[in-house]
Design a protein around this motif. Structure first.
Motif, PDB file in Angstrom:
ATOM      1  N   ASN A 198       0.786  -1.230   0.000  1.00  0.00           N
ATOM      2  CA  ASN A 198       0.000   0.000   0.000  1.00  0.00           C
ATOM      3  C   ASN A 198       0.820   1.282   0.000  1.00  0.00           C
ATOM      4  OD1 ASN A 198      -2.256  -1.703   0.122  1.00  0.00           O
ATOM      5  ND2 ASN A 198      -2.189  -1.733   2.352  1.00  0.00           N
ATOM      6  N   ASN A 200       3.733   3.586  -2.871  1.00  0.00           N
ATOM      7  CA  ASN A 200       4.117   3.702  -4.282  1.00  0.00           C
ATOM      8  C   ASN A 200       5.137   2.654  -4.710  1.00  0.00           C
ATOM      9  OD1 ASN A 200       6.991   5.119  -4.439  1.00  0.00           O
ATOM     10  ND2 ASN A 200       5.881   6.146  -2.793  1.00  0.00           N
ATOM     11  N   TYR A 203       3.459  -0.504  -5.620  1.00  0.00           N
ATOM     12  CA  TYR A 203       2.757  -0.358  -6.895  1.00  0.00           C
ATOM     13  C   TYR A 203       3.732  -0.422  -8.067  1.00  0.00           C
ATOM     14  CZ  TYR A 203      -0.626   1.635  -3.567  1.00  0.00           C
ATOM     15  OH  TYR A 203      -1.450   1.850  -2.492  1.00  0.00           O
ATOM     16  N   ALA A 232      -4.540  -1.297  -3.825  1.00  0.00           N
ATOM     17  CA  ALA A 232      -4.344   0.156  -3.892  1.00  0.00           C
ATOM     18  C   ALA A 232      -5.678   0.892  -3.900  1.00  0.00           C
ATOM     19  CB  ALA A 232      -3.536   0.517  -5.132  1.00  0.00           C
ATOM     20  N   PHE A 242      -4.182   8.701  -1.178  1.00  0.00           N
ATOM     21  CA  PHE A 242      -3.515   7.503  -0.679  1.00  0.00           C
ATOM     22  C   PHE A 242      -2.878   7.875   0.667  1.00  0.00           C
ATOM     23  CE2 PHE A 242      -3.097   6.743  -5.363  1.00  0.00           C
ATOM     24  CZ  PHE A 242      -3.886   5.597  -5.418  1.00  0.00           C
ATOM     25  N   ALA A 259       2.449   7.600  -7.106  1.00  0.00           N
ATOM     26  CA  ALA A 259       1.772   6.323  -6.898  1.00  0.00           C
ATOM     27  C   ALA A 259       0.789   6.011  -8.019  1.00  0.00           C
ATOM     28  CB  ALA A 259       1.041   6.341  -5.546  1.00  0.00           C
ATOM     29  N   LEU A 263      -0.106   2.534 -11.274  1.00  0.00           N
ATOM     30  CA  LEU A 263      -1.474   2.012 -11.210  1.00  0.00           C
ATOM     31  C   LEU A 263      -2.202   2.224 -12.537  1.00  0.00           C
ATOM     32  CD1 LEU A 263      -2.448   3.141  -7.611  1.00  0.00           C
ATOM     33  CD2 LEU A 263      -1.798   0.840  -8.369  1.00  0.00           C
TER      34      LEU A 263
END
Length: 363
Positions: A198, A200, A203, A232, A242, A259, A263
């Motif tokens: 959870n 960046n 991700y 996410a 976030f 981030a 995604l």
């Protein structure tokens, strides 16, 4: 089938099957043939400007892989914010050169159909594959090396996912590069611990896994990316933020956008595999909420005040908005904050997500 020259890395870490399937290993974030046709005949001023600004792999010297163990100084001089460490920039310059050269070749291939440019990009990737780059490091020894791997792997994975569509390229080189990327992606993820989720970095590792998983037809890597994306979306708060990125003091807005980059690309890859992650929601929140929050925060730094009293860093450039070219191509600009709309009026570029995203996505 064994391919001469390929050294397979055996790792103790394996990913569980997550029920996601790669339907088409040649389906990158774009349809290469369709994109080439669009760019060949375009009269759009934005695309013409992006075409004129492209660099060339062929005209750029080969970037030799860094020798020895990866050990990169921390980005910040202390903690996770504040003054940056100039030694980190010096140590990572070679990775930026590598990313720049491979994406230049891939972008030129899309723009002109040049097989010389695509072959150049693949040869650059193969040079690092044969050198076993991005594999000799340890998270505990150098966390910054671990971070650099996730970014460079994302660039290499996205680039390769486009290049595999060129049937004229050397099949042995292709297989060697894909095998190397597959090994590197597995190692990258193997260092993860439960508390690493959870944020960046999680991700970005997921983007590398997704891009490489598609091209390598590796359902486990691809599934890791899908799972991470859903995690996410579950993190997005009532405002679209976030939470872990909001804890980055003066860089909260920057990291919200940082981030979003991986995604958006994961969602783009999944869409090309028949999985609609753009529409995936948790408690009514989708990726769009996080995109809108970022744009609002750029337009009005006061949006961040409920999270931190630190004055926000206000330097935003082309790369901060590059990923939104994919989102806008799919959904349009209506309803997006002015900061995003204005940024997309000019060519956008970020080597970590494929180079010129205008060339790759803009209509």
């Amino acid at each position: 089938m064994k391919v001469p020259g390929i050294i397979f890395l055996v790792l103790p870490f394996t990913l569980p099957s997550l029920g996601q399937h790669v339907a088409d290993p040649r389906a990158s974030v774009l349809d290469a043939a369709s994109r080439q046709a669009t760019l060949k005949s375009t009269t759009d001023p934005l695309l013409r400007a992006a075409l004129q600004g492209l660099h060339s792999c062929v005209a750029t010297p080969f970037v030799a892989a860094p020798a020895g163990r990866m050990n990169i100084p921390h980005h910040y001089l202390s903690g996770s914010n504040g003054p940056v460490n100039p030694a980190e920039a010096a140590a990572t310059h070679i990775y930026q050169m590598f990313e720049g050269r491979i994406t230049a070749g891939m972008n030129r291939y899309l723009a002109t159909g040049s097989h010389a440019e695509s072959a150049c990009a693949l040869a650059q990737l193969d040079g690092w594959a044969q050198a076993r780059a991005l594999l000799d490091y340890d998270r505990e020894e150098s966390s910054q090396a671990w971070y650099q791997v996730e970014w460079t792997l994302s660039s290499a994975g996205i680039t390769t996912s486009v290049l595999v569509n060129d049937a004229t390229l050397d099949p042995v080189q292709k297989k060697r590069v894909i095998a190397w990327l597959d090994s590197a992606a597995h190692k990258d993820i193997s260092f993860e611990k439960p508390g690493d989720t959870n944020n960046n970095h999680h991700y970005w590792r997921a983007l590398a896994a997704t891009a490489i998983g598609v091209t390598a037809s590796n359902d486990a890597l691809f599934g890791f990316g899908i799972k991470t994306y859903k995690e996410a979306i579950a993190e997005i708060d009532a405002n679209g933020a976030f939470p872990k990125e909001m804890a980055r003091h003066e860089n909260a807005t920057h990291y919200q956008g940082f981030a979003l980059k991986p995604l958006i690309l994961i969602a783009q890859f999944s869409t090309r595999q028949g999985i609609d992650l753009y529409g995936f929601q948790v408690q009514g929140h989708t990726l769009r909420d996080a995109i809108v929050f970022f744009g609002r925060a750029v337009d009005d730094p006061g949006v961040i005040k409920p999270y931190t009293s630190d004055t926000q860093t206000a330097r935003f450039g082309s790369s901060d908005f590059a990923a939104f070219a994919f989102y806008a191509a799919r959904f349009g600009l209506q309803g997006l904050p002015p900061a995003i709309v204005t940024a997309l009026e000019n060519p956008t570029q970020d080597t970590r997500i494929g180079g010129s995203t205008t060339i790759m996505a803009a209509k």
